[in-house]
Design a protein around this motif. Sequence first.
Motif, PDB file in Angstrom:
ATOM      1  N   ASN B 241       0.820  -1.210   0.000  1.00 32.01           N
ATOM      2  CA  ASN B 241       0.000   0.000   0.000  1.00 32.01           C
ATOM      3  C   ASN B 241       0.859   1.268   0.000  1.00 32.01           C
ATOM      4  OD1 ASN B 241       0.183  -1.590   2.604  1.00 32.01           O
ATOM      5  ND2 ASN B 241       0.111   0.524   3.360  1.00 32.01           N
ATOM      6  N   GLU B 305       1.485   2.589  16.471  1.00 34.14           N
ATOM      7  CA  GLU B 305       1.588   3.604  15.421  1.00 34.14           C
ATOM      8  C   GLU B 305       0.655   3.327  14.256  1.00 34.14           C
ATOM      9  OE1 GLU B 305       5.877   4.761  14.570  1.00 34.14           O
ATOM     10  OE2 GLU B 305       6.041   3.150  16.031  1.00 34.14           O
ATOM     11  N   CYS B 306       0.369   2.043  13.999  1.00 31.86           N
ATOM     12  CA  CYS B 306      -0.514   1.703  12.872  1.00 31.86           C
ATOM     13  C   CYS B 306      -1.927   2.239  13.094  1.00 31.86           C
ATOM     14  CB  CYS B 306      -0.579   0.194  12.670  1.00 31.86           C
ATOM     15  SG  CYS B 306       0.993  -0.521  12.227  1.00 31.86           S
ATOM     16  N   CYS B 309      -2.447   5.445  11.530  1.00 32.42           N
ATOM     17  CA  CYS B 309      -1.910   5.565  10.165  1.00 32.42           C
ATOM     18  C   CYS B 309      -3.047   5.511   9.149  1.00 32.42           C
ATOM     19  CB  CYS B 309      -0.923   4.420   9.916  1.00 32.42           C
ATOM     20  SG  CYS B 309      -0.389   4.301   8.209  1.00 32.42           S
ATOM     21  N   GLY B 316      -1.675  -2.515   8.303  1.00 32.12           N
ATOM     22  CA  GLY B 316      -1.562  -3.038   9.671  1.00 32.12           C
ATOM     23  C   GLY B 316      -0.255  -3.793   9.857  1.00 32.12           C
ATOM     24  N   GLY B 317       0.505  -3.934   8.779  1.00 29.93           N
ATOM     25  CA  GLY B 317       1.798  -4.625   8.881  1.00 29.93           C
ATOM     26  C   GLY B 317       1.652  -6.132   8.937  1.00 29.93           C
ATOM     27  N   LYS B 332       4.041  -1.970  15.249  1.00 35.03           N
ATOM     28  CA  LYS B 332       4.265  -1.533  13.860  1.00 35.03           C
ATOM     29  C   LYS B 332       5.275  -2.469  13.169  1.00 35.03           C
ATOM     30  CE  LYS B 332       6.038   2.384  11.240  1.00 35.03           C
ATOM     31  NZ  LYS B 332       6.761   3.653  11.337  1.00 35.03           N
ATOM     32  N   ILE B 338       7.551   4.306   6.754  1.00 37.38           N
ATOM     33  CA  ILE B 338       7.009   5.659   7.016  1.00 37.38           C
ATOM     34  C   ILE B 338       6.993   5.940   8.511  1.00 37.38           C
ATOM     35  CG2 ILE B 338       5.613   5.711   4.925  1.00 37.38           C
ATOM     36  CD1 ILE B 338       3.147   5.339   6.791  1.00 37.38           C
TER      37      ILE B 338
HETATM   38  S1  SF4 Z   1       2.862  -0.895   8.992  1.00 36.06           S
HETATM   39 FE1  SF4 Z   1       3.291   1.238   8.406  1.00 36.06          FE
HETATM   40  S2  SF4 Z   1       2.002   1.633   6.596  1.00 36.06           S
HETATM   41 FE2  SF4 Z   1       1.236  -0.235   7.575  1.00 36.06          FE
HETATM   42  S3  SF4 Z   1      -0.422   0.516   8.917  1.00 36.06           S
HETATM   43 FE3  SF4 Z   1       1.456   0.381  10.163  1.00 36.06          FE
HETATM   44  S4  SF4 Z   1       2.378   2.438  10.078  1.00 36.06           S
HETATM   45 FE4  SF4 Z   1       0.861   2.291   8.393  1.00 36.06          FE
END
Ligand code: SF4
Lengths: 86, 338
Positions: B241, B305-306, B309, B316-317, B332, B338
């Motif tokens: 993404n 952190e996700c 986002c 969601g990684g 994360k 990012i």
């Molecule tokens: S892994 Fe990175 S791009 Fe994916 S939701 Fe988490 S912060 Fe956002």
Amino acid sequence: MLKLSDTVSIKQDETYYIFFDNATGDIYKLNEISYKILSLCDGRTTNENILSTIMQEFNVTEQEAKKDFEALIQKLLSKKYIYDNE
Amino acid sequence: MDAYNNKKTDNEFYVQWHFIDSCNLRCKHCYQNGYNNKNIDFDILNAIFKKLDEAMAKWNMKCYVSLTGGEPFLKPEGLFYLIDLIENSDNFKNIAVLTNGTLINDELIEKLKTYKKLSEIQVSLDGHDEKTHDAIRGDGAFLKTVSAVAMLKNSGIKTVLMFTLHKKNAASASKMPELAASLDIDALTVERMTTMNDKEKEEFFIEAKDLKKIYFDVYEKSKIEFKNRNTKLSTSRPLWNLIDENAGGYCPIGLSSLCIMHDGTLLPCRRLFLPLGNILTDGLFKIWYNSDILWNLRKRSGKNECAGCSHSDRCGGCKAISYYYNHDLNSKDPQCWI
Ligand code: SF4
Ligand code: SF4
């Protein structure tokens, strides 16, 4: 004292209160009072204590608490989802 | 107490079923520890199948199952036994076979072609050339695999390539689209290896900034190589993404997918070795409804952190990579740039 059968379980997730029949896979949605009642069906809490907890926590009369309690318990006893361990 | 089922009839449930643990190769990055070359226990396969079939019927879901090992073509009798069961159940939608491709022959292909539900064969190819691939999978593997891909394509079976990306083959990644195009395959997947311990991390882990460049290069090369072709780059996994806002996908574990090992052990995902129980002894319902690991994976309101986002709905990684890197399933993704 009432106890949940070994083949069922209950869960509170981020949105719902849920009842699981782990043998057949059936799932039922519970309301908060039913969930509280069932979480107290642990084989150690008396029916009186369950009722008084419900009255206190949900601010309902004894009559209302009894009505909810008996309707739920009858249904679950008939399906063998709970049993009386005495 | 109302009967309750939040699963819609058109919903798909994904199962990756490692029905044997034996393999003819010993790949450097393999997630497997043992390779017992045991005979197939048809009773176990049948018992696992019945539990799955019953669950799909109860949940009104259709199962998409990937059959693999070890190497599934090492025990074709087990593979075809399962394909027969699945082909004849309304609760299963499609079958894929995940293979290293080295044992495929004309006879197997002819048999595979007779199944309506067989949607694709996924072949692992970890380098664009012999040197890179064979350094990971062993001498002679590249040529055998490429020839199997050509045979599969000629037979008309949908054939996709899986490139497991890590430090040792990173330079090959951007050359994979050219190879994929020349083989005329249907889709190319470039998926990151999950490093499970410090030693693997040291040897295989790609830093986020390097991954960004690799994904970008693969994407751009694919656009050029796959133009006017039927070959596609699969970008439905987390972090794609960040390259294309319409790509990526939320990790399905805990929600609509499971991994089954040969002995019935259930895992959230093959790359996340957290045993949830055994489908044969515990049953699928008990595990799916009660596993604390699964309930933890289902949480969407974490404070990581996700959560804040803008990509979180389609990303969601990767939970497995996050777990082994940060010791936290819902943290994360350590390769997110990012
Ligand atoms: S892994 Fe990175 S791009 Fe994916 S939701 Fe988490 S912060 Fe956002
Ligand atoms: S944990 Fe990672 S590899 Fe496993 S399903 Fe989720 S995104 Fe895919």
